[in-house]
Scaffold this motif. Structure first.
Motif, PDB file in Angstrom:
ATOM      1  N   UNK A 125       0.982  -1.164   0.415  1.00 21.60           N
ATOM      2  CA  UNK A 125      -0.378  -0.059  -0.192  1.00 21.60           C
ATOM      3  C   UNK A 125       0.529   1.428   0.262  1.00 21.60           C
ATOM      4  N   UNK A 126       2.105   0.857   0.683  1.00 28.23           N
ATOM      5  CA  UNK A 126       2.893   2.555   1.102  1.00 28.23           C
ATOM      6  C   UNK A 126       3.759   2.732  -0.194  1.00 28.23           C
ATOM      7  N   UNK A 127       3.834   1.649  -0.900  1.00 27.82           N
ATOM      8  CA  UNK A 127       4.363   1.597  -2.409  1.00 27.82           C
ATOM      9  C   UNK A 127       3.650   1.644  -3.035  1.00 27.82           C
ATOM     10  N   UNK A 128       2.625   2.064  -3.724  1.00 30.35           N
ATOM     11  CA  UNK A 128       1.728   2.054  -4.019  1.00 30.35           C
ATOM     12  C   UNK A 128       1.127   3.838  -4.181  1.00 30.35           C
ATOM     13  N   UNK A 129       1.345   4.334  -2.813  1.00 37.74           N
ATOM     14  CA  UNK A 129       0.680   5.750  -2.784  1.00 37.74           C
ATOM     15  C   UNK A 129       2.123   6.685  -2.499  1.00 37.74           C
ATOM     16  N   UNK A 138      -3.939  -4.226  -8.362  1.00 39.59           N
ATOM     17  CA  UNK A 138      -4.101  -6.028  -9.467  1.00 39.59           C
ATOM     18  C   UNK A 138      -2.696  -6.443  -9.412  1.00 39.59           C
ATOM     19  N   UNK A 139      -2.408  -5.802  -8.673  1.00 31.70           N
ATOM     20  CA  UNK A 139      -0.877  -6.628  -8.820  1.00 31.70           C
ATOM     21  C   UNK A 139      -0.963  -6.899  -7.318  1.00 31.70           C
ATOM     22  N   UNK A 187      -7.024  -3.426  -0.902  1.00 30.92           N
ATOM     23  CA  UNK A 187      -6.220  -4.693  -0.724  1.00 30.92           C
ATOM     24  C   UNK A 187      -6.792  -6.222   0.885  1.00 30.92           C
ATOM     25  N   UNK A 188      -7.513  -5.598   1.435  1.00 27.45           N
ATOM     26  CA  UNK A 188      -8.275  -5.750   2.290  1.00 27.45           C
ATOM     27  C   UNK A 188      -9.271  -6.463   1.578  1.00 27.45           C
ATOM     28  N   UNK A 189     -10.068  -6.580   0.465  1.00 25.25           N
ATOM     29  CA  UNK A 189     -10.908  -6.857   0.044  1.00 25.25           C
ATOM     30  C   UNK A 189     -10.671  -7.979  -1.236  1.00 25.25           C
TER      31      UNK A 189
END
Length: 246
Positions: A125-129, A138-139, A187-189
């Motif tokens: 999550x942090x990397x995407x942000x 998706x990745x 990502x939780x979902x």
């Protein structure tokens, strides 16, 4: 209504009740039918939350780290000495799903665990942000699916446990809460969906931390919004044991 018909209805209700009790139900650990053998290997995989400052040698005073994995190993080891479980911690601080993939053979498949518990997602999550390439939702899903597929293909008898990545509004997470919440909730979902897809036990950590934050401030449970305090690790250990039902 005659007696025979009444007896038939009673018998039908009884059979239906038994069927409901024994039917597999995702998210209800009491209905799961798997059983670990004596001497089973239980492996914890993930990022810094799992790593817990573990040692990289055979010093058993530190090898499980000081987080939820240590608490689980301590409690189950004490309560079930007859089972002689063997616990392993291969969490690595900072890891994302691609990082797990790069070491999956040596740190997971070669260990051939009977039960594999994975917690990963907050670093993705942090990397995407931070706009790093290759870290979209998706990745995350496709890369995670590849790991799980490979594991099931090579270790078909291994019971999977997927922990839900989580956050609470503390520190930098609170400062940018809406964006963090939006990104990690996806990502939780996906983690929950993957658990269903691979018949894994899902541990909904976020809901448990949200509930705990109604009893004491968020920083009581997670000091920086990501890494649990001791009470937070205890929460994780208890909810993990409840879900896995060992």
């Amino acid at each position: 209504m005659n007696i025979n018909r009444r007896n038939f209805i009673k018998a039908s209700v009884a059979v239906s009740t038994v069927s409901l009790i024994n039917a597999p139900a995702f998210g209800n650990p009491s209905t799961r039918t798997y059983a670990l053998p004596k001497g089973a290997k239980i492996l914890f995989q993930g990022d810094s939350i799992t790593d817990g400052g573990r040692s990289r040698n055979l010093d058993w005073n530190h090898v499980m780290g000081h987080g939820y994995a240590f608490i689980i190993a301590s409690r189950l080891g004490y309560e079930k000495p007859n089972m002689n479980y063997h616990f392993f911690n291969r969490g690595v601080s900072g890891n994302t799903v691609p990082n797990l993939a790069s070491r999956w053979q040596a740190d997971t498949l070669d260990l051939a665990p009977d039960l594999l518990s994975i917690l990963v997602g907050v670093n993705d999550t942090s990397a995407e942000m931070d706009n790093k390439p290759g870290y979209s939702v998706n990745s995350y899903t496709s890369d995670y699916r590849k790991l799980l597929s490979e594991t099931k293909n090579k270790l078909p008898e291994t019971q999977l446990v997927i922990g839900e990545p989580f956050i609470l509004p503390v520190g930098k997470i609170k400062t940018n809460w809406n964006e963090w919440h939006d990104h990690i909730s996806k990502r939780q979902e996906e983690a929950k969906n993957l658990a269903k897809e691979f018949d894994a036990i899902f541990v909904p950590f976020q809901a448990h931390f949200d509930e705990a934050a109604r009893k004491a401030p968020a920083e009581y449970w997670i000091w920086d919004g990501v890494h649990p305090m001791p009470a937070g690790h205890e929460l994780m250990a208890r909810k993990w044991i409840d879900a896995v039902n060992l």
